[in-house]
Design a protein around this motif. Structure first.
Motif, PDB file in Angstrom:
ATOM      1  N   ARG A  32       0.772  -0.981  -0.083  1.00 15.29           N
ATOM      2  CA  ARG A  32       0.067  -0.185   0.086  1.00 15.29           C
ATOM      3  C   ARG A  32       0.778   1.172  -0.041  1.00 15.29           C
ATOM      4  NH1 ARG A  32      -4.924   1.911   4.256  1.00 15.29           N
ATOM      5  NH2 ARG A  32      -5.709   3.230   2.862  1.00 15.29           N
ATOM      6  N   SER A  50      -1.474  -3.216 -11.397  1.00 17.35           N
ATOM      7  CA  SER A  50      -2.152  -3.439 -10.087  1.00 17.35           C
ATOM      8  C   SER A  50      -1.423  -4.487  -9.109  1.00 17.35           C
ATOM      9  CB  SER A  50      -3.398  -4.287 -10.342  1.00 17.35           C
ATOM     10  OG  SER A  50      -3.210  -5.368 -11.032  1.00 17.35           O
ATOM     11  N   LYS A  78      -0.849  -7.870  -4.655  1.00 19.06           N
ATOM     12  CA  LYS A  78      -1.838  -6.887  -5.052  1.00 19.06           C
ATOM     13  C   LYS A  78      -1.195  -5.574  -4.569  1.00 19.06           C
ATOM     14  CE  LYS A  78      -5.877  -4.972  -6.334  1.00 19.06           C
ATOM     15  NZ  LYS A  78      -6.173  -5.000  -7.754  1.00 19.06           N
ATOM     16  N   PHE A  80      -1.928  -1.574  -3.642  1.00 16.28           N
ATOM     17  CA  PHE A  80      -2.826  -0.573  -3.432  1.00 16.28           C
ATOM     18  C   PHE A  80      -2.279   0.788  -3.485  1.00 16.28           C
ATOM     19  CE2 PHE A  80      -4.117  -4.239  -1.200  1.00 16.28           C
ATOM     20  CZ  PHE A  80      -5.239  -4.606  -1.684  1.00 16.28           C
ATOM     21  N   VAL A  84      -6.754   4.034  -3.057  1.00 15.68           N
ATOM     22  CA  VAL A  84      -7.438   2.914  -2.751  1.00 15.68           C
ATOM     23  C   VAL A  84      -8.114   3.245  -1.465  1.00 15.68           C
ATOM     24  CG1 VAL A  84      -7.424   0.539  -2.086  1.00 15.68           C
ATOM     25  CG2 VAL A  84      -6.147   1.392  -4.028  1.00 15.68           C
ATOM     26  N   SER A  85      -9.453   3.064  -1.306  1.00 12.82           N
ATOM     27  CA  SER A  85     -10.091   3.191   0.211  1.00 12.82           C
ATOM     28  C   SER A  85      -9.944   2.086   0.964  1.00 12.82           C
ATOM     29  CB  SER A  85     -11.686   3.613  -0.180  1.00 12.82           C
ATOM     30  OG  SER A  85     -12.139   2.233  -0.745  1.00 12.82           O
ATOM     31  N   THR A  87     -12.088   0.375   2.369  1.00 16.55           N
ATOM     32  CA  THR A  87     -13.068  -0.734   2.149  1.00 16.55           C
ATOM     33  C   THR A  87     -12.502  -1.825   1.063  1.00 16.55           C
ATOM     34  OG1 THR A  87     -14.941   0.743   2.371  1.00 16.55           O
ATOM     35  CG2 THR A  87     -15.538  -1.331   1.283  1.00 16.55           C
ATOM     36  N   GLU A  88     -11.913  -1.114  -0.055  1.00 19.02           N
ATOM     37  CA  GLU A  88     -11.370  -2.174  -0.951  1.00 19.02           C
ATOM     38  C   GLU A  88     -10.169  -2.881  -0.291  1.00 19.02           C
ATOM     39  OE1 GLU A  88      -9.443  -1.980  -5.488  1.00 19.02           O
ATOM     40  OE2 GLU A  88     -10.285   0.196  -4.388  1.00 19.02           O
ATOM     41  N   LEU A  89      -9.413  -2.204   0.443  1.00 17.87           N
ATOM     42  CA  LEU A  89      -8.152  -2.902   1.125  1.00 17.87           C
ATOM     43  C   LEU A  89      -8.628  -3.938   2.183  1.00 17.87           C
ATOM     44  CD1 LEU A  89      -5.225  -2.887   1.836  1.00 17.87           C
ATOM     45  CD2 LEU A  89      -5.805  -1.299   3.589  1.00 17.87           C
ATOM     46  N   ASP A  91     -11.626  -5.914   1.803  1.00 15.57           N
ATOM     47  CA  ASP A  91     -12.052  -6.846   0.709  1.00 15.57           C
ATOM     48  C   ASP A  91     -11.153  -7.709   0.276  1.00 15.57           C
ATOM     49  OD1 ASP A  91     -14.857  -5.906   1.036  1.00 15.57           O
ATOM     50  OD2 ASP A  91     -14.558  -4.527  -0.802  1.00 15.57           O
ATOM     51  N   PHE A  92     -10.012  -7.227  -0.016  1.00 14.00           N
ATOM     52  CA  PHE A  92      -8.853  -8.045  -0.659  1.00 14.00           C
ATOM     53  C   PHE A  92      -7.989  -8.774   0.667  1.00 14.00           C
ATOM     54  CE2 PHE A  92      -9.571  -5.883  -4.474  1.00 14.00           C
ATOM     55  CZ  PHE A  92      -9.433  -6.823  -5.324  1.00 14.00           C
TER      56      PHE A  92
END
Length: 839
Positions: A32, A50, A78, A80, A84-85, A87-89, A91-92
Motif C-alpha cells: 500500500r 495492480s 496486490k 494498492f 484506494v479506500s 473498504t477495498e483494502l 475486501d482483498f
C-alpha cells in the motif's frame, strides 16, 4: 531408557502427530502506497500495474558502479495505490481471514514498513475511515450476532483453553462479578457508546460471512498486548491507581499449551458482545501503548502491538436448545492483527537516550523476523533442515505456530513514496519480495459433529407455533413466551400408562379418561393464570424501569467520580512534577555551590603557584641583571688596565722591540653574537661564586661528553655532579644545568649549556622548567710569522701600515674578548671560548 530424568522432572512431551498436509499456500504480501505530504515533494515510487511498483533512485543517490541511477521493480499479490479506500483494502486482505476465523481456522495479519508509512492508519483508521481492525470486528458480530451465547457460558482457563458452563453456573458467575465490580470495567451493550468509536466501527456496508453454522453458539474474546524493548505487556490489565507512587506494569512470559501452541500467560481476555464494545476495549488499551514524538512522526509507535480476536464455538445438543456440555467439541480459532513498529535510523529521527534504546530493540526484532523468513525460505527451496531462530525475539516466538502451519499468514507492506525514505524503502521491498517465496501449510478443516443439521431452526419453529396457539386461546404473548410455554407444558399432570394387557381391564381406560379430563380443565383454567402472569409482567416491567433509572443515576455518579478522580490524578501529577522540579533545582544549586567552592580552591592554588613562580622569576632576573652589570664593569676595568699597561710600557725608554705583527682575530657577526655570546677569561683573584646568591645546582654531564682541553671551562662550585638526573639530587637543589655536545656546521664540536629551574610539584615531586640555552664554541685563529720593516726603520705590518700603532692595536686585539652571557648562572668562569694557535 529411563522415563524420568535424574532431577525428577517429567520429560518434554512431543507435539502430537498431525496428518501430513501436502497443500501449501505462499505468504500473501500486499503493498500500500500512502500519499505524499506535499505536492512539491520528490517521489521515488511509481505504481506501474495492480501488482507491480517501480522504485526510482532520488537525485544524488547512485547505485551503479558507473554512477548511473538504477530503477528496480517489485511484484506483489496486490498493489494498492494512493486512491484506494479502506473498504477495498479490507475486501482483498482481511475479509478472507474473517471467513476463516468463523470457519474455525486461524489467521495472522502484519503491517510492516518504515516509520511514518501509514501502518497504524491501515490497521486502526480514523473516524469515517475505519481500518482493518474495526471492519473485522463489525463483520464478525454481523455474522454471529443471532447465535451468540450468554456471558460466561464460555469460560477461558489459564492454559489457553476454553470451558463450557451451563446456564445456571453462567448466571451465578454473572451475578457474582456484577456484585464484586460495582464500576463496570468493560462497556456493556446498554451503556452509551462514544459516537466517534461508533463512527469508526459502523461501516457503510454490512459484511457477513457465508459459512456460519446456525446449529452452534459463539462467543468472542479479545486481548491486547504490546512488545516493548523485547518485553511483553498486557494493555488491558487493570493496575491500581496510586497517584503518589504508581506501580509499573509487569511483563508477561510466553508459554506452550498442551497442543504446543504459544500463548501469553496471564494475559487478560475480555468477553465482548458487540463490535462497539470490542473496539472500546481496544481503544482503552491503545491509550496505554508506548508512543513518542520523533523527527519523522509526531506519534511514532515505540512497540509492536498485537490485538488477538479469539472466537469460541460449540454445537447445540440434539434438541437444538442448549449448548453441548462437552469440552472436546469446543472449537477455538483466533485472528491476530499485528501493527509492527517502523524501522528507523537514529540519525534521521534525532533519537536520544531512551529513544535510541527503543529504536535499537525495534530494529533488532525486525532483523530477527527477516532472519527467520530467510531460514524458512532456504529450508524450503534448498531442502535443508536448519533451525529457525524463533526464540531470538518475542515477536517471532509468539507466532512460530503460524509459520509451522497453524493458519494463514498475510502481510501489508506500507511505503512512503518520498525520496528521503528511499534507502529504508529499498530494504523493505527486498524483505517483502523474499517473504512471498515462503510457503505455509494450509490449515485443516474442523470436524463436524454428528448431530442432524437444522436443530436450532426446528426448535425455534416449534416454540413459535406453540406461542401462536396460546395467542389464539387468549394467552399473553411477549418476549418471554418460550418460558411461559415451558411452564404451561410442565404444569399439566402426566398421563397414566395406556398399555392394555387384558381385554377385561376396566381400570386403565377410566384412569386415562379421568387424566384427560383434568388436563382439559387445566387448559381452560390457564387463561386465568396467564392473566395473573400478565399482571406480574407489568410489575416486573415497572421494576425494570426503576432499576434502569437507578442504574442511569449510578452511571452519572460514577461519571462524576471518574471526573473527580481524573482531576485528583492531574493535581497529584502536578504536585509530583513540581516536587521533582524542586528537588532537581536543589540538587543543581548544591552542585553549583560545590563547583564554586572547588573553583575558589583551584583559583587560590593557581594564584599561589603563579605568585611563587613570579617571585622566583623576579629574583632570577634581578640576580642575572646584577651579574651582568658586574661582568660589564669588570670587563671595562680589565680593558682599561690593559690599555694603561700598554701605554705605560710604550712610553718607557729602552722598551723592548714590539712583537711581530699578528693577524687580528676574526670578529663574530651580529647574528653569531646573539646566538653564541663569548665568555670572560678565568681570573684567579676574582670568583663570581661570591655573588651566586646561595643557589645550589645539579650539574648533569653525560659520560659520552668529550674533554676539549680548552683554557676556559664552566665551573659550578658546590654543585652535585651526576651522569643521570635522579629525584634525590633534584630535591636538594634549586637550579639545573645539562652539558650537551654536538658537531657544528664547521665541523668543530660545540657545547650547549641547557639551564633550568627545579620546581616542586603539588604531588610532592620535582619538575625542571628550562629557561635558557648558552652555546660554547671553539675558534682557531692563525698568526703570520713574516715581519718587515719600513724604509724609515719602523716596524710595519704586511700591508705597509705603521708598525708602532699597529703593534698597540694588535696587542689590544690579541687580548681575549670578554662578554657576559645572558642569564649566566653563578660560578661559570667562561662562555664562548676562543682559542689561539701559535704559528
Amino acid at each position: 531408557i529411563p522415563l524420568f530424568s535424574r532431577k525428577g522432572k517429567t520429560p518434554r512431551r512431543h507435539p502430537p502427530k498431525k496428518p501430513p498436509n501436502s497443500q501449501k499456500d505462499p505468504v500473501g504480501v500486499y503493498c500500500r502506497v500512502r500519499p505524499l505530504g506535499t505536492e512539491n515533494e520528490e517521489c521515488c515510487i511509481e505504481v506501474i500495474s495492480s501488482t507491480t511498483i517501480q522504485l526510482h533512485a532520488p537525485e544524488g543517490f547512485k547505485t551503479n558502479r558507473n554512477g548511473e541511477y538504477k530503477e528496480t521493480q517489485y511484484s506483489f499479490k496486490k498493489v494498492f495505490g494512493v486512491s484506494v479506500s479502506q473498504t477495498e483494502l479490507f475486501d482483498f486482505v482481511a475479509k478472507p481471514l474473517v471467513d476463516d476465523l468463523i470457519s474455525g481456522k486461524n489467521g495472522l495479519l502484519f503491517t510492516y514498513g518504515v516509520t511514518g508509512s501509514g501502518k497504524t492508519f491501515t490497521m486502526t483508521g480514523s473516524p469515517g475511515q475505519g481500518g482493518l481492525l474495526p471492519r473485522s470486528l463489525d463483520m464478525i458480530f454481523n455474522s454471529i450476532g443471532p447465535y451468540q451465547a450468554k456471558r460466561y457460558v464460555f469460560k477461558t482457563d489459564d492454559k489457553n483453553g476454553m470451558e463450557v458452563q451451563n446456564d445456571v453456573d453462567a448466571l451465578l458467575e454473572r451475578q457474582k462479578r456484577e456484585n464484586n465490580l460495582p464500576v463496570p470495567k468493560t462497556p456493556s451493550s446498554r451503556q452509551k457508546v462514544d459516537p466517534e468509536i461508533a463512527d469508526m466501527v459502523k461501516q457503510e456496508e454490512a459484511y457477513k460471512a457465508d459459512g456460519v453454522d446456525e446449529d452452534s453458539s459463539y462467543s468472542v474474546f479479545v486481548s491486547y498486548i504490546e512488545i516493548y524493548n523485547n518485553y511483553i505487556y498486557d494493555l488491558l490489565e487493570e493496575t491500581p491507581d496510586d497517584a503518589i507512587k504508581p506501580k509499573p506494569p509487569q511483563s508477561k512470559i510466553l508459554r506452550e499449551d498442551q497442543n504446543h501452541n504459544m500463548y501469553v500467560a496471564g494475559c487478560m481476555e475480555v468477553e465482548v458482545k458487540s463490535a462497539e464494545e470490542a473496539f472500546q476495549v481496544f481503544w482503552r488499551g491503545q491509550k496505554k501503548r508506548k508512543v513518542a514524538n520523533t523527527r519523522l512522526n509526531r506519534e511514532s509507535s515505540r512497540s509492536h502491538s498485537v490485538f488477538i480476536i479469539k472466537l469460541a464455538q460449540a454445537p447445540l445438543d440434539a434438541d437444538g436448545d442448549n449448548i453441548l456440555q462437552d469440552k472436546n467439541q469446543v472449537t477455538v480459532s483466533q485472528l491476530c492483527l499485528v501493527d509492527l513498529a517502523g524501522s528507523e535510523r537514529t540519525g534521521r529521527t534525532g533519537a536520544e537516550g531512551n529513544r535510541i534504546r527503543e529504536a535499537g530493540n525495534i530494529n533488532q526484532s525486525l532483523l530477527t523476523l527477516r532472519t527467520c523468513i530467510e531460514v524458512l525460505r532456504e529450508n524450503q527451496m534448498c531442502g535443508t533442515n536448519k533451525m529457525v531462530p524463533y526464540r531470538d525475539s518475542k515477536v517471532t516466538h509468539l507466532f512460530k505456530n503460524y509459520f509451522d502451519g497453524e493458519g494463514k499468514v498475510k502481510m501489508i507492506v506500507c511505503v512512503n513514496p518520498k525520496a528521503d525514505d528511499y534507502e529504508e524503502t529499498l530494504l523493505v521491498m527486498r524483505f517483502a519480495e523474499m517473504t512471498q517465496e515462503v510457503e505455509v501449510a494450509r490449515p485443516m478443516d474442523r470436524p463436524i459433529c454428528g448431530f442432524t443439521p437444522g436443530r436450532r431452526h426446528r426448535n425455534q419453529a416449534f416454540k413459535e407455533e406453540l406461542s401462536r396457539k396460546l395467542e389464539e386461546r387468549g394467552g399473553p404473548v411477549d418476549r418471554d413466551m418460550p418460558l411461559v410455554v415451558d411452564n404451561l407444558v410442565y404444569s399439566l399432570p402426566p398421563l397414566p400408562s395406556c398399555e392394555l394387557t387384558d381385554p377385561h381391564d376396566d381400570i386403565t381406560l377410566p384412569r386415562l379418561i379421568e387424566a384427560l379430563q383434568n388436563r382439559h380443565r387445566i387448559r381452560h383454567f390457564s387463561p386465568l393464570q396467564n392473566g395473573k402472569l400478565f399482571e406480574k409482567d407489568k410489575v416486573i416491567q415497572n421494576n425494570k424501569s426503576e432499576i434502569e433509572r437507578l442504574e442511569k443515576k449510578t452511571r452519572m455518579q460514577e461519571h462524576k467520580i471518574d471526573i473527580l478522580q481524573k482531576a485528583t490524578k492531574i493535581y497529584e501529577d502536578d504536585k509530583r512534577s513540581l516536587q521533582h522540579e524542586l528537588e532537581t533545582r536543589d540538587q543543581r544549586l548544591h552542585r553549583e555551590q560545590s563547583e564554586k567552592r572547588r573553583m575558589e580552591q583551584r583559583m587560590q592554588g593557581v594564584v599561589s603557584d603563579t605568585q611563587l613562580r613570579w617571585e622566583k622569576e623576579c629574583e632570577r632576573r634581578v640576580n642575572a641583571m646584577q651579574l651582568e652589570m658586574q661582568n660589564k664593569l669588570w670587563v671595562k676595568d680589565e680593558k682599561l688596565k690593559q690599555l694603561k699597561a700598554i701605554v705605560t710600557e710604550s712610553k718607557t725608554p729602552g722598551r723592548p722591540e714590539p712583537p711581530p705583527r699578528q693577524t687580528q682575530p676574526k670578529r663574530p657577526s651580529r647574528e653569531e653574537k646573539r646566538s653564541a655570546p663569548t665568555s670572560t677569561p678565568v681570573r684567579p683573584l676574582h670568583r663570581r661564586s661570591r655573588s651566586a646568591g646561595g643557589e645550589k645546582w645539579v650539574d648533569h654531564k653525560p659520560t659520552t661528553n668529550v674533554d676539549l682541553g680548552t683554557v676556559l671551562q664552566p665551573v659550578i662550585p658546590n654543585a652535585i655532579q651526576v651522569s643521570a638526573p635522579n629525584e634525590k639530587a633534584l630535591s636538594k637543589c634549586d637550579r639545573y644545568v645539562l652539558t650537551h655536545q654536538e658537531v657544528a656546521s664547521d665541523g668543530e664540536i660545540q657545547t650547549k649549556l641547557i639551564k633550568g629551574e627545579v620546581i616542586k610539584t603539588r604531588g610532592g615531586g620535582q619538575a625542571v622548567q628550562f629557561t635558557d640555552i648558552e652555546t660554547l664554541r671553539q675558534e682557531i685563529t692563525t698568526v703570520p710569522s713574516r715581519k718587515r720593516r719600513s724604509s724609515e726603520g719602523k716596524p710595519t705590518n704586511g700591508d705597509g701600515s705603521d708598525g708602532t700603532w699597529t703593534d698597540v692595536e694588535t696587542r689590544c686585539s690579541v687580548a681575549l674578548e670578554m662578554r657576559a652571557g645572558s642569564n649566566m648562572g653563578p660560578g661559570f668562569e667562561g662562555h664562548g671560548i676562543t682559542k689561539r694557535r701559535k704559528p
